[in-house]
Design an enzyme around this catalytic site. Structure first.
Site, PDB file in Angstrom:
ATOM      1  N   GLY A 198      -6.877   0.438  -5.861  1.00  0.00           N
ATOM      2  CA  GLY A 198      -6.094   1.309  -6.749  1.00  0.00           C
ATOM      3  C   GLY A 198      -4.634   0.895  -6.797  1.00  0.00           C
ATOM      4  N   GLY A 289      -5.891  -2.559   0.240  1.00  0.00           N
ATOM      5  CA  GLY A 289      -5.982  -1.533   1.281  1.00  0.00           C
ATOM      6  C   GLY A 289      -7.030  -1.890   2.313  1.00  0.00           C
ATOM      7  N   GLY A 291     -10.159  -1.815   1.944  1.00  0.00           N
ATOM      8  CA  GLY A 291     -11.155  -2.656   1.274  1.00  0.00           C
ATOM      9  C   GLY A 291     -10.650  -4.073   1.070  1.00  0.00           C
ATOM     10  N   ASP A 320      -2.297   6.142  -0.046  1.00  0.00           N
ATOM     11  CA  ASP A 320      -2.726   7.231   0.836  1.00  0.00           C
ATOM     12  C   ASP A 320      -2.173   7.063   2.249  1.00  0.00           C
ATOM     13  OD1 ASP A 320      -4.192   7.980  -1.325  1.00  0.00           O
ATOM     14  OD2 ASP A 320      -6.149   7.461  -0.508  1.00  0.00           O
ATOM     15  N   MET A 363      -2.883  12.746  -4.455  1.00  0.00           N
ATOM     16  CA  MET A 363      -3.896  11.793  -4.000  1.00  0.00           C
ATOM     17  C   MET A 363      -4.084  11.862  -2.488  1.00  0.00           C
ATOM     18  SD  MET A 363      -3.894   8.521  -6.443  1.00  0.00           S
ATOM     19  CE  MET A 363      -4.791   8.647  -7.993  1.00  0.00           C
ATOM     20  N   GLY A 364      -5.169  11.321  -2.048  1.00  0.00           N
ATOM     21  CA  GLY A 364      -5.520  11.358  -0.622  1.00  0.00           C
ATOM     22  C   GLY A 364      -7.006  11.587  -0.517  1.00  0.00           C
ATOM     23  N   ARG A 365      -7.752  10.484  -0.615  1.00  0.00           N
ATOM     24  CA  ARG A 365      -9.207  10.591  -0.650  1.00  0.00           C
ATOM     25  C   ARG A 365      -9.755  11.095   0.683  1.00  0.00           C
ATOM     26  NH1 ARG A 365     -10.417   5.357  -1.053  1.00  0.00           N
ATOM     27  NH2 ARG A 365     -10.401   5.077  -3.289  1.00  0.00           N
ATOM     28  N   TYR A 467      -2.180  10.214 -11.093  1.00  0.00           N
ATOM     29  CA  TYR A 467      -2.007   8.869 -11.649  1.00  0.00           C
ATOM     30  C   TYR A 467      -0.561   8.591 -12.049  1.00  0.00           C
ATOM     31  CZ  TYR A 467      -7.023   8.296 -11.455  1.00  0.00           C
ATOM     32  OH  TYR A 467      -8.318   8.188 -11.000  1.00  0.00           O
ATOM     33  N   ARG A 470       1.139   7.289  -8.914  1.00  0.00           N
ATOM     34  CA  ARG A 470       0.746   5.925  -8.551  1.00  0.00           C
ATOM     35  C   ARG A 470       1.401   4.848  -9.414  1.00  0.00           C
ATOM     36  NH1 ARG A 470      -5.619   4.767  -7.800  1.00  0.00           N
ATOM     37  NH2 ARG A 470      -5.484   4.219  -9.989  1.00  0.00           N
TER      38      ARG A 470
HETATM   39  N1  LIG Z   1     -16.201  -4.647   3.620  1.00  0.00           N
HETATM   40  C1  LIG Z   1     -15.830  -5.382   2.577  1.00  0.00           C
HETATM   41  N2  LIG Z   1     -16.088  -6.704   2.550  1.00  0.00           N
HETATM   42  C2  LIG Z   1     -15.699  -7.459   1.507  1.00  0.00           C
HETATM   43  N3  LIG Z   1     -15.036  -6.980   0.428  1.00  0.00           N
HETATM   44  C3  LIG Z   1     -14.745  -5.673   0.408  1.00  0.00           C
HETATM   45  C4  LIG Z   1     -15.128  -4.806   1.469  1.00  0.00           C
HETATM   46  N4  LIG Z   1     -14.698  -3.557   1.167  1.00  0.00           N
HETATM   47  C5  LIG Z   1     -14.097  -3.644  -0.036  1.00  0.00           C
HETATM   48  N5  LIG Z   1     -14.116  -4.909  -0.492  1.00  0.00           N
HETATM   49  C6  LIG Z   1     -13.543  -5.384  -1.756  1.00  0.00           C
HETATM   50  O1  LIG Z   1     -12.116  -5.257  -1.691  1.00  0.00           O
HETATM   51  C7  LIG Z   1     -11.591  -4.931  -2.950  1.00  0.00           C
HETATM   52  C8  LIG Z   1     -10.681  -3.733  -2.832  1.00  0.00           C
HETATM   53  O2  LIG Z   1     -11.356  -2.637  -2.233  1.00  0.00           O
HETATM   54  P1  LIG Z   1     -11.079  -1.126  -2.649  1.00  0.00           P
HETATM   55  O3  LIG Z   1     -11.789  -0.253  -1.689  1.00  0.00           O
HETATM   56  O4  LIG Z   1     -11.373  -0.934  -4.091  1.00  0.00           O
HETATM   57  O5  LIG Z   1      -9.512  -0.932  -2.549  1.00  0.00           O
HETATM   58  P2  LIG Z   1      -8.479  -1.008  -1.356  1.00  0.00           P
HETATM   59  O6  LIG Z   1      -8.235  -2.445  -1.094  1.00  0.00           O
HETATM   60  O7  LIG Z   1      -7.312  -0.314  -1.907  1.00  0.00           O
HETATM   61  O8  LIG Z   1      -9.107  -0.292  -0.194  1.00  0.00           O
HETATM   62  C9  LIG Z   1     -12.773  -4.684  -3.858  1.00  0.00           C
HETATM   63  O9  LIG Z   1     -12.921  -5.805  -4.699  1.00  0.00           O
HETATM   64  C10 LIG Z   1     -13.950  -4.525  -2.923  1.00  0.00           C
HETATM   65  O10 LIG Z   1     -15.158  -4.974  -3.473  1.00  0.00           O
HETATM   66  O1  LIG Z   2      -9.462   6.335  -9.895  1.00  0.00           O
HETATM   67  P1  LIG Z   2      -9.318   5.145  -9.026  1.00  0.00           P
HETATM   68  O2  LIG Z   2      -8.511   4.055  -9.635  1.00  0.00           O
HETATM   69  O3  LIG Z   2     -10.613   4.633  -8.505  1.00  0.00           O
HETATM   70  O4  LIG Z   2      -8.451   5.573  -7.800  1.00  0.00           O
HETATM   71  C1  LIG Z   2      -8.563   6.764  -7.086  1.00  0.00           C
HETATM   72  C2  LIG Z   2      -8.229   6.527  -5.651  1.00  0.00           C
HETATM   73  O5  LIG Z   2      -7.231   5.564  -5.488  1.00  0.00           O
HETATM   74  C3  LIG Z   2      -6.305   5.955  -4.487  1.00  0.00           C
HETATM   75  O6  LIG Z   2      -5.103   6.302  -5.111  1.00  0.00           O
HETATM   76  C4  LIG Z   2      -6.046   4.825  -3.562  1.00  0.00           C
HETATM   77  O7  LIG Z   2      -7.245   4.320  -3.100  1.00  0.00           O
HETATM   78  P2  LIG Z   2      -7.372   2.825  -2.568  1.00  0.00           P
HETATM   79  O8  LIG Z   2      -6.490   2.739  -1.368  1.00  0.00           O
HETATM   80  O9  LIG Z   2      -8.816   2.647  -2.227  1.00  0.00           O
HETATM   81  O10 LIG Z   2      -6.933   1.896  -3.630  1.00  0.00           O
HETATM   82  C5  LIG Z   2      -6.944   7.179  -3.841  1.00  0.00           C
HETATM   83  O11 LIG Z   2      -6.008   8.107  -3.379  1.00  0.00           O
HETATM   84  C6  LIG Z   2      -7.758   7.726  -4.950  1.00  0.00           C
HETATM   85  O12 LIG Z   2      -8.846   8.468  -4.489  1.00  0.00           O
END
Ligand SMILES: Nc1ncnc2c1ncn2[C@@H]1O[C@H](COP(=O)(O)OP(=O)(O)O)[C@@H](O)[C@H]1O
Ligand SMILES: O=P(O)(O)OC[C@H]1O[C@](O)(COP(=O)(O)O)[C@@H](O)[C@@H]1O
Length: 544
Positions: A198, A289, A291, A320, A363-365, A467, A470
């Protein structure tokens, strides 16, 4: 290495199970309060000034006048150490081969040729270099006993599913910064930058400063790629990478969003590493983040497995603020600043209406840091609800009614992940493309519930600025922070490290193994001091 242990026992207490306060290293000087001159018999004797230290003696200074006309003086204790220029910082006495209690970093040095940093000639423009064995202390507090606030889980709590675990950390982390010896010839470097997940204020700032720092080392302009729309941009045909020039990133920090685009899901790690190999990339910077950093770790692992020598560096991004160990993520402070504006507006609306309720969703999942911090900062919130603490809708309604009865209006701040216990059934369930849970929208549910309970005898203004928050550019402190993170990420890659992330920990910049920070999202500790400060400040009862 996964510094993690299930169970509630504090690692600090495990290691120092009987906490004996260590002998003070320095003499403790009692704080001298302002005292009146001319003592009366009943008045307590003024504290004796401490013995003069090596520099100067204590000098009473007049700081004001008491109501009876007597002079009030303050006695400043003399400094207990001699200030000599250029002797700050303790130098490690550990020998080079000594086993150290440090967060270990992976490096690619055995595959790389060391060379002098281009900045050696001018000692990094007079700023000096960071030693490879410079360390930052992870344990900054020594607790008097198990009862001291925070001692129970000194290194931080992480939640795995329903289980709270204490993190177990070593004593030190490796310091971030430029090294005198680098492990990549800047003229031969090809680098890529990607943003994922995000949006968060500061993405452009970090991109910009990665580009500037690479250029500063002497990386050719044509060799810096920007990957479009997240990780899938590495291999999707319709979105080719762009060349990131200094000119392109000039001024981008003034805009919100990400100039590269972002996305969730689509992280085909094998395909990504195939492209890294094909394009000859030797540095990849992933701004993401939990992910995104997990993806960076997976990329580093896959590079190793397939013999691709590429330094993979994460920059932790989370609006978050849910990244373990990091003092605060970039963009968080900006988000709090903007979020509290929404709360102030809610206060104006609520207090201008008969039985007004201002309800703001932030926000704050799964972590309620924005809601907690913005509530604290705004000073106008009566109720703050975060994902970490379940609440009972009926109890909430009753309390809001009481607040309205007492002061005529009420402001409620709600994190988007709060009350998932009360929205059961309303949630479609499932996960987004990245595997994050899709939550039911708690805002309208709380709004309707309050309306029903108060039988319409209220005026609710519901504000959802999520949004909008953000999408804004960084405020000044975050802007500076992003610069340091961008620079630090590049220095880390030139130092030959891989599978690392960079962040501010205990007010110092460090490198950490990615695995350490992605074990679980960081969450507000419901029994911790921060949450306690908020509920004390706003007088919020327990709604569970
Ligand atoms: N455990 C994982 N291993 C590999 N890729 C991952 C994993 N978790 C998330 N990703 C990838 O990292 C990217 C960002 O993850 P996302 O959860 O959407 O956001 P954030 O980086 O903000 O946490 C996405 O393309 C997702 O598919
Ligand atoms: O609607 P989107 O783009 O999936 O984002 C919503 C989520 O993104 C965030 O702003 C940030 O999440 P990430 O750290 O996974 O990017 C959360 O607080 C919220 O739940």
């Amino acid at each position: 290495m996964l510094y993690r242990r299930a169970g509630a026992q504090s690692p600090a207490l495990r290691d120092r199970s009987v906490v004996v306060p260590p002998a003070p290293r320095h003499a403790v000087i009692p704080h001298c309060k302002a005292t009146e001159t001319g003592s009366s018999k009943s008045a307590p004797a003024p504290p004796k000034p401490p013995k003069p230290g090596p520099v100067g003696a204590s000098v009473p200074v007049t700081v004001g006048q008491a109501p009876d006309g007597k002079k009030v003086v303050s006695v400043t204790p003399p400094p207990q150490y001699t200030a000599t220029p250029y002797t700050a910082g303790r130098v490690s006495s550990a020998s080079l081969d000594e086993e150290e209690d440090v967060l270990p970093l992976r490096n690619l040095r055995k595959h790389l040729k060391p060379m002098d940093s281009p900045f050696v000639v001018d000692n990094n423009r007079g700023g000096g270099f960071v030693g490879d064995r410079d360390r930052v202390r992870l344990h900054t507090v020594e607790y008097e006993s198990q009862e001291s606030a925070g001692a129970f889980c000194a290194d931080g709590i992480a939640t795995f599913g329903d289980e709270d675990v204490c993190l177990v950390l070593p004593e030190w982390a490796i310091r971030c910064g430029p090294r005198k010896t680098i492990y990549a010839d800047p003229t031969q470097v090809s680098a890529a930058v990607v943003t994922c997940g995000g949006l968060c204020p500061g993405l452009n700032d970090v991109i910009q400063n990665i580009v500037y720092t690479l250029r500063d080392y002497g990386v050719p302009e044509d060799n810096i790629l920007g990957i479009k729309y997240g990780l899938r941009g590495f291999y999707e045909r319709d979105e080719k990478p762009i060349t990131l020039t200094s000119e392109m990133v000039d001024g981008v920090h003034l805009k919100g969003g990400t100039m590269l685009g972002t996305s969730r899901g689509g992280a085909n790690i094998k395909e990504i590493v195939r492209r890294i190999d094909l394009w000859g990339l030797n540095m990849v910077f992933v701004i993401g983040g939990n992910g995104g950093n997990a993806a960076a770790h997976a990329i580093a692992e896959e590079c190793e497995a397939s013999g691709v020598v590429c330094s993979v560096v994460g920059v932790p991004k989370s609006i978050d603020n849910d990244i373990l160990l990091v003092d605060r993520c970039f963009g968080f402070e900006t988000a709090v600043e903007e979020a509290q504006r929404a709360l102030l507006a809610a206060k104006v609306e609520a207090s201008s209406a008969h039985h007004g309720i201002g309800l703001v969703k932030l926000m704050g999942r799964q972590s309620g840091f924005i809601a907690m911090q913005a509530s604290m900062a705004s000073g106008v919130v009566d109720v703050c609800l975060i994902p970490e603490i379940q609440f009972d809708l009926q109890k909430l309604n009753e309390y809001v009614a009481k607040v309205i009865e007492r002061k005529g209006h009420c402001v409620v701040c709600l994190a988007e992940g709060a009350g998932q216990n009360v929205v059961k059934g309303a949630s479609k369930g499932g996960t987004d493309a990245s595997g994050n849970p899709i939550l039911a929208d708690i805002g309208p549910i709380v709004k309707d519930s309050l309306k029903d309970y108060l039988k319409g005898n209220c005026d609710i203004k519901y504000i959802d600025p999520t949004y909008m928050i953000r999408a804004i550019p960084t405020t000044t402190n975050d802007r500076v922070y992003c610069k340091v993170l961008g620079q630090g990420a590049v220095h880390g890659a030139f130092a030959g490290y891989t599978d690392i992330t960079v962040g501010l920990v205990n007010t110092h910049y460090v490198y950490m193994p990615i695995q350490t920070i992605i074990q679980a999202p960081r969450r507000v500790n419901p029994t911790g001091r921060r949450w306690n400060r908020l509920v004390s400040a706003i007088g919020q009862p327990n709604f569970s």
